[in-house]
Motif scaffolding. Structure first.
Motif, PDB file in Angstrom:
ATOM      1  N   TYR A 115       0.787  -1.069  -0.026  1.00  0.00           N
ATOM      2  CA  TYR A 115       0.059  -0.124   0.111  1.00  0.00           C
ATOM      3  C   TYR A 115       0.940   1.178   0.053  1.00  0.00           C
ATOM      4  O   TYR A 115       0.709   2.332  -0.658  1.00  0.00           O
ATOM      5  CB  TYR A 115      -1.122  -0.202   1.043  1.00  0.00           C
ATOM      6  N   ALA A 116       1.857   1.176   0.580  1.00  0.00           N
ATOM      7  CA  ALA A 116       2.828   2.434   0.822  1.00  0.00           C
ATOM      8  C   ALA A 116       3.430   2.678  -1.061  1.00  0.00           C
ATOM      9  O   ALA A 116       3.633   3.797  -1.253  1.00  0.00           O
ATOM     10  CB  ALA A 116       3.977   2.121   1.408  1.00  0.00           C
ATOM     11  N   ALA A 117       3.560   1.697  -1.629  1.00  0.00           N
ATOM     12  CA  ALA A 117       4.296   1.624  -3.017  1.00  0.00           C
ATOM     13  C   ALA A 117       3.107   2.291  -3.775  1.00  0.00           C
ATOM     14  O   ALA A 117       3.365   3.080  -4.734  1.00  0.00           O
ATOM     15  CB  ALA A 117       4.531   0.242  -3.630  1.00  0.00           C
ATOM     16  N   VAL A 118       1.905   1.750  -3.583  1.00  0.00           N
ATOM     17  CA  VAL A 118       0.640   2.374  -4.239  1.00  0.00           C
ATOM     18  C   VAL A 118       0.556   3.940  -3.996  1.00  0.00           C
ATOM     19  O   VAL A 118       0.162   4.628  -5.106  1.00  0.00           O
ATOM     20  CB  VAL A 118      -0.428   1.692  -4.038  1.00  0.00           C
ATOM     21  N   PHE A 119       0.717   4.203  -2.899  1.00  0.00           N
ATOM     22  CA  PHE A 119       0.536   5.491  -2.371  1.00  0.00           C
ATOM     23  C   PHE A 119       1.712   6.369  -3.298  1.00  0.00           C
ATOM     24  O   PHE A 119       1.454   7.674  -3.611  1.00  0.00           O
ATOM     25  CB  PHE A 119       0.483   5.639  -0.826  1.00  0.00           C
ATOM     26  N   ARG A 120       2.978   5.962  -3.286  1.00  0.00           N
ATOM     27  CA  ARG A 120       3.793   6.804  -3.759  1.00  0.00           C
ATOM     28  C   ARG A 120       3.796   6.870  -5.408  1.00  0.00           C
ATOM     29  O   ARG A 120       4.069   7.974  -5.820  1.00  0.00           O
ATOM     30  CB  ARG A 120       5.299   6.110  -3.541  1.00  0.00           C
ATOM     31  N   LEU A 121       3.129   5.946  -5.828  1.00  0.00           N
ATOM     32  CA  LEU A 121       2.791   6.037  -7.375  1.00  0.00           C
ATOM     33  C   LEU A 121       1.592   7.020  -7.556  1.00  0.00           C
ATOM     34  O   LEU A 121       1.698   7.826  -8.569  1.00  0.00           O
ATOM     35  CB  LEU A 121       2.412   4.583  -7.952  1.00  0.00           C
ATOM     36  N   PHE A 127       3.583  11.974 -12.717  1.00  0.00           N
ATOM     37  CA  PHE A 127       2.756  11.051 -13.364  1.00  0.00           C
ATOM     38  C   PHE A 127       1.567  10.403 -12.460  1.00  0.00           C
ATOM     39  O   PHE A 127       0.709   9.419 -12.737  1.00  0.00           O
ATOM     40  CB  PHE A 127       3.307   9.920 -14.242  1.00  0.00           C
ATOM     41  N   GLY A 128       1.688  10.886 -11.312  1.00  0.00           N
ATOM     42  CA  GLY A 128       0.624  10.369 -10.187  1.00  0.00           C
ATOM     43  C   GLY A 128      -0.644  10.778 -10.645  1.00  0.00           C
ATOM     44  O   GLY A 128      -1.246  11.727 -11.089  1.00  0.00           O
ATOM     45  N   TRP A 144       4.715  16.292  -3.464  1.00  0.00           N
ATOM     46  CA  TRP A 144       4.073  15.730  -2.264  1.00  0.00           C
ATOM     47  C   TRP A 144       5.347  15.191  -1.413  1.00  0.00           C
ATOM     48  O   TRP A 144       5.323  14.987  -0.302  1.00  0.00           O
ATOM     49  CB  TRP A 144       3.308  14.449  -2.636  1.00  0.00           C
ATOM     50  N   PHE A 145       6.392  14.882  -2.140  1.00  0.00           N
ATOM     51  CA  PHE A 145       7.372  14.215  -1.483  1.00  0.00           C
ATOM     52  C   PHE A 145       8.735  15.028  -1.087  1.00  0.00           C
ATOM     53  O   PHE A 145       9.793  14.915  -0.541  1.00  0.00           O
ATOM     54  CB  PHE A 145       7.932  13.136  -2.300  1.00  0.00           C
ATOM     55  N   SER A 146       8.586  16.476  -1.732  1.00  0.00           N
ATOM     56  CA  SER A 146       9.557  17.235  -1.434  1.00  0.00           C
ATOM     57  C   SER A 146       9.374  18.553  -0.925  1.00  0.00           C
ATOM     58  O   SER A 146      10.211  19.523  -0.298  1.00  0.00           O
ATOM     59  CB  SER A 146      10.508  17.722  -2.856  1.00  0.00           C
ATOM     60  N   GLU A 147       7.948  18.960  -0.565  1.00  0.00           N
ATOM     61  CA  GLU A 147       7.438  19.921   0.324  1.00  0.00           C
ATOM     62  C   GLU A 147       7.204  19.396   1.844  1.00  0.00           C
ATOM     63  O   GLU A 147       6.164  18.476   1.826  1.00  0.00           O
ATOM     64  CB  GLU A 147       6.399  20.496  -0.391  1.00  0.00           C
ATOM     65  N   ALA A 148       7.385  20.021   2.665  1.00  0.00           N
ATOM     66  CA  ALA A 148       7.239  19.847   4.056  1.00  0.00           C
ATOM     67  C   ALA A 148       5.921  19.501   4.235  1.00  0.00           C
ATOM     68  O   ALA A 148       5.114  18.390   4.796  1.00  0.00           O
ATOM     69  CB  ALA A 148       7.840  20.665   4.992  1.00  0.00           C
ATOM     70  N   PRO A 227       5.474   7.240   7.336  1.00  0.00           N
ATOM     71  CA  PRO A 227       6.805   7.895   7.282  1.00  0.00           C
ATOM     72  C   PRO A 227       8.180   7.287   6.811  1.00  0.00           C
ATOM     73  O   PRO A 227       8.713   7.793   6.090  1.00  0.00           O
ATOM     74  CB  PRO A 227       7.066   9.080   8.368  1.00  0.00           C
ATOM     75  N   PHE A 228       8.063   6.102   7.162  1.00  0.00           N
ATOM     76  CA  PHE A 228       9.300   5.269   6.752  1.00  0.00           C
ATOM     77  C   PHE A 228       9.228   4.897   5.320  1.00  0.00           C
ATOM     78  O   PHE A 228      10.282   5.105   4.691  1.00  0.00           O
ATOM     79  CB  PHE A 228       9.671   4.208   7.707  1.00  0.00           C
ATOM     80  N   LEU A 229       8.053   4.385   4.904  1.00  0.00           N
ATOM     81  CA  LEU A 229       7.997   3.701   3.377  1.00  0.00           C
ATOM     82  C   LEU A 229       7.400   4.966   2.410  1.00  0.00           C
ATOM     83  O   LEU A 229       7.907   4.829   1.280  1.00  0.00           O
ATOM     84  CB  LEU A 229       6.978   2.462   3.648  1.00  0.00           C
ATOM     85  N   ILE A 230       6.571   5.601   2.929  1.00  0.00           N
ATOM     86  CA  ILE A 230       5.895   6.658   1.941  1.00  0.00           C
ATOM     87  C   ILE A 230       6.860   8.144   1.719  1.00  0.00           C
ATOM     88  O   ILE A 230       6.981   8.202   0.647  1.00  0.00           O
ATOM     89  CB  ILE A 230       4.743   6.940   2.230  1.00  0.00           C
TER      90      ILE A 230
END
Length: 286
Positions: A115-121, A127-128, A144-148, A227-230
């Motif tokens: 589910y973490a992989a799906v959320f990252r995609l 392309f999300g 989503w992954f570079s802004e706090a 927070p660890f996986l996503i």
């Protein structure tokens, strides 16, 4: 009577032995380790090296702040959403209720890595599907992954998606225990559905909702997976690092077991205090 007691304890002895070996002793031992300097060999007792560092460590306060932000925002939103979902699932107008109940509960049984992989995609900046939907209504893509702030919102969305259905099923069990006679009497007195919800359903669900809140507080205080996986171990730049991530980093990356133990007991103490505060606020008036 004494013979029966001895027989009962004899049957319980294997479990109690395993419980003491793998639960009680590690709890006691980790507490003792928190008072030792584990960065030297052999370890030496030093009460201030870990606990003194804890209260002056910027990384600890950053992780504590992030954890409390998630707790204050995510838990009320999730419990409110779970309550609404439970009411809808309990509606006699809903067809295929069993299917919907399974669908809402399913996120809990989905593998965490999957589910973490799906959320990252889904939340990928290029392309999300989430950014595609935002672009479709005229909103610019969000990193989503570079802004706090965006990363923190992503963690809150992920945790809510995973656990809202679980809490909804618990609240649903409480709804089904409310006698129908109460609602029939209210209907005869021409009480609207909205008033029935706020003046009958919610007060009678109060113990169940408090139970869900306490479980959610305990779970949030030890939040680690999302927070660890996503967001890649609490990124960006520690913006989503929680106490669970900090504990992992100190214990299994830096091998500083004494400091990790101090963090663990701080997490446990905070969870107990906040849970007791919730129970006190939600107590029945005498």
């Amino acid at each position: 009577m004494r013979l029966r007691n001895r027989s009962a304890y004899a049957f319980l002895a294997p479990y109690l032995l395993v419980f003491a070996t793998f639960w009680i002793w590690p709890i006691i031992n980790s507490f003792l380790i928190s008072f030792q300097n584990t960065r030297v060999n052999p370890w030496v007792f030093s009460a201030s090296v870990n606990w003194g560092r804890l209260f002056g460590d910027p990384a600890f306060y950053n992780a504590l702040t992030n954890t409390l932000i998630i707790l204050v925002i995510q838990v009320p939103v999730m419990i409110s959403l779970a309550t609404v979902m439970a009411v809808l699932l309990n509606s006699p107008l809903l067809k295929a209720r069993g299917l919907f109940r399974f669908a809402f509960f399913a996120p809990v049984v989905v593998g965490e890595v999957a589910y973490a992989a799906v959320f990252r995609l889904m939340f990928n900046v290029d392309f999300g599907i989430i950014n595609k939907l935002l672009n479709g209504v005229g909103i610019a893509s969000i990193s989503w992954f570079s802004e706090a702030h965006a990363a923190m919102l992503l963690i809150i969305i992920a945790v809510t998606w995973r656990w809202a259905g679980y809490n909804a099923i618990i609240i649903l069990s409480g709804l089904q225990s409310i006698p129908e006679d109460v609602y029939e009497a209210a209907t005869l007195d021409r009480v609207s559905r909205v008033k029935q919800f706020f003046h009958i359903t919610l007060p009678l669900l109060k113990p169940i909702i408090l139970f869900c809140v306490v479980l959610s507080v305990i779970g949030t205080m030890q939040l680690f997976t999302e927070p660890f996986l996503i967001t890649n171990r609490g990124g960006p730049g520690g913006a989503t690092e929680t106490l669970g991530i900090l504990l992992y980093r100190q214990g299994f990356t830096s091998l500083n077991f004494g400091y990790a133990s101090a963090i663990a007991y701080t997490m446990a103490a905070l969870a107990v205090v906040i849970s007791l505060l919730n129970l006190w606020v939600g107590r029945e008036p005498k």
